[in-house]
Design a protein around this motif. Sequence first.
Motif, short mmCIF file in Angstrom:
data_model
loop_
_atom_site.label_atom_id
_atom_site.label_comp_id
_atom_site.label_asym_id
_atom_site.label_seq_id
_atom_site.Cartn_x
_atom_site.Cartn_y
_atom_site.Cartn_z
N THR A 154 0.80 -1.12 0.10
CA THR A 154 0.01 -0.01 -0.02
C THR A 154 0.81 1.15 -0.10
O THR A 154 0.27 2.31 -0.49
CB THR A 154 -0.91 0.03 1.30
OG1 THR A 154 -0.18 0.14 2.48
CG2 THR A 154 -1.86 -1.08 1.19
N ARG A 155 2.11 1.08 0.39
CA ARG A 155 3.14 2.40 0.61
C ARG A 155 3.98 2.48 -0.39
O ARG A 155 4.64 3.41 -0.75
CB ARG A 155 3.57 2.20 1.89
CG ARG A 155 4.42 3.70 2.05
CD ARG A 155 5.03 3.62 3.80
NE ARG A 155 3.80 3.71 4.53
CZ ARG A 155 3.85 3.76 5.77
NH1 ARG A 155 5.28 3.70 6.46
NH2 ARG A 155 2.92 3.82 6.82
N HIS A 156 4.57 1.19 -0.99
CA HIS A 156 5.56 1.15 -1.90
C HIS A 156 5.30 0.14 -3.16
O HIS A 156 4.31 -0.43 -2.90
CB HIS A 156 7.12 0.60 -1.41
CG HIS A 156 7.23 1.39 0.06
ND1 HIS A 156 7.96 2.60 -0.27
CD2 HIS A 156 6.95 1.05 1.42
CE1 HIS A 156 8.12 2.89 1.27
NE2 HIS A 156 7.66 2.10 2.15
N GLU A 157 6.10 0.52 -4.11
CA GLU A 157 6.13 -0.48 -5.47
C GLU A 157 6.93 -1.74 -4.95
O GLU A 157 8.21 -1.46 -4.29
CB GLU A 157 6.59 0.13 -6.51
CG GLU A 157 6.67 -0.66 -7.91
CD GLU A 157 5.30 -0.46 -8.54
OE1 GLU A 157 5.15 -0.91 -9.67
OE2 GLU A 157 4.40 0.36 -8.06
N VAL A 158 6.58 -2.84 -5.31
CA VAL A 158 7.24 -4.11 -4.60
C VAL A 158 7.58 -5.06 -5.87
O VAL A 158 6.52 -5.08 -6.40
CB VAL A 158 6.60 -4.58 -3.47
CG1 VAL A 158 7.22 -5.89 -2.97
CG2 VAL A 158 6.45 -3.85 -2.27
N ILE A 159 8.59 -5.47 -6.02
CA ILE A 159 8.81 -6.96 -6.86
C ILE A 159 9.57 -7.77 -5.96
O ILE A 159 10.27 -7.43 -4.98
CB ILE A 159 9.52 -6.39 -8.24
CG1 ILE A 159 11.04 -5.88 -7.69
CG2 ILE A 159 8.75 -5.60 -8.92
CD1 ILE A 159 11.93 -5.64 -9.29
N VAL B 59 1.54 -7.98 -6.65
CA VAL B 59 2.97 -7.82 -6.82
C VAL B 59 3.59 -8.82 -7.76
O VAL B 59 3.16 -10.06 -8.00
CB VAL B 59 3.47 -8.34 -5.42
CG1 VAL B 59 4.99 -8.42 -5.38
CG2 VAL B 59 3.10 -7.43 -4.25
N GLN B 60 4.48 -8.39 -8.67
CA GLN B 60 4.92 -9.06 -9.73
C GLN B 60 6.28 -9.85 -9.16
O GLN B 60 7.04 -9.18 -8.40
CB GLN B 60 5.45 -8.13 -10.92
CG GLN B 60 4.28 -7.85 -11.78
CD GLN B 60 3.70 -8.73 -12.55
OE1 GLN B 60 4.19 -9.67 -12.89
NE2 GLN B 60 2.37 -8.53 -12.88
N GLY B 61 6.38 -11.10 -9.40
CA GLY B 61 7.61 -11.87 -9.02
C GLY B 61 8.23 -12.66 -10.11
O GLY B 61 7.60 -12.85 -11.26
N VAL B 62 9.50 -13.25 -9.57
CA VAL B 62 10.26 -14.08 -10.72
C VAL B 62 10.80 -15.03 -9.93
O VAL B 62 11.41 -14.72 -8.88
CB VAL B 62 10.96 -13.35 -11.65
CG1 VAL B 62 12.14 -12.51 -10.84
CG2 VAL B 62 11.70 -14.17 -12.79
N VAL B 63 10.94 -16.17 -10.39
CA VAL B 63 12.07 -17.42 -9.80
C VAL B 63 13.03 -17.25 -10.55
O VAL B 63 12.94 -17.71 -11.78
CB VAL B 63 11.08 -18.85 -9.77
CG1 VAL B 63 12.19 -19.67 -9.15
CG2 VAL B 63 9.94 -18.59 -8.87
#
Length: 295
Positions: free
Chosen positions: A203-208, A268-272
């Motif tokens: 809610t406060r930051h952009e996160v990856i 949230v976008q993520g990658v392995v």
Amino acid sequence: MVSTSRLAKVRARLDLPTVRRASGLLEGRHRSIYSGHGQDFDEMAEYRFGDDVSDIDWKASASYGLPVIRRFVRDSNLAMVIAVDTGRNMAATAPDGGPKTEIAMFAAEVVCFLARSRGDTVALVAGDEERLVQVPARGGTEHIETMLRRAEGMLSLDAPASDLNRVLDRVLTWFNRRSLVVLITDEARPSAEHELALKRLRTRHEVIVIQVGDAVPTMFGDEPIDDVDVHLEIPEYMRSHKALAAEARTVAERRREDVRTLLRRQGVQGVVATSEDQLIDALIDLLRRQRRVRH
């Protein structure tokens, strides 16, 4: 030690087109983070090919009779926070047979290299259930090199167990300015127990999220193996059993899907990352996907 050794090695691994492409996609994240935050209106301008479609002011366009965009004077630098899970799980074995530590540090180095090339400031929060280190956001090669060495020094098999909530909570309480938070952990995290902290952070930051993949125990034939958290030796004759190997792969994939579902739920976008070479393309793909989502 030469102060530029880490970033110089990253530069040697990335060809120029890759750097330009990744930096351009990171620029898109600047637009996302500062949309509505820290921007001063500058002027209305006619839309030109190549402008960001999301900048079009549709109400004004209807009045003018042609597409127009709103231009802003925005902050030129981005505050980036590298949040590293330093639990002993991060020193286990990766799918490529090497230590997960190497992939985790390479991920941090690539992101820091791109940030430095843009002139962005970078901060560090690294921790586990017993330790918590924070380094304020600053720019420059010397600062980044020092920060990376501190993170690497915490990653080992004799480290305490992971406590991702402590890391997420510290980022949330320490950084008031909206920032890009790059969370580096393993493929089993964030899990359900971390979702509330991740939701608050989002809610406060952009996160990856960059997850370092885990090796499946049945991958290594007759090589000795052990679990980093609970002493568990699986005999070779069991690891070579086809049905057991298939079940292990199924469990690992189910765990990855659980994390993907959680990240989607929180936007949230993520990658392995399974190896250093695979990480570069995967990270660029992650930035590209996030840009498409915003558009």
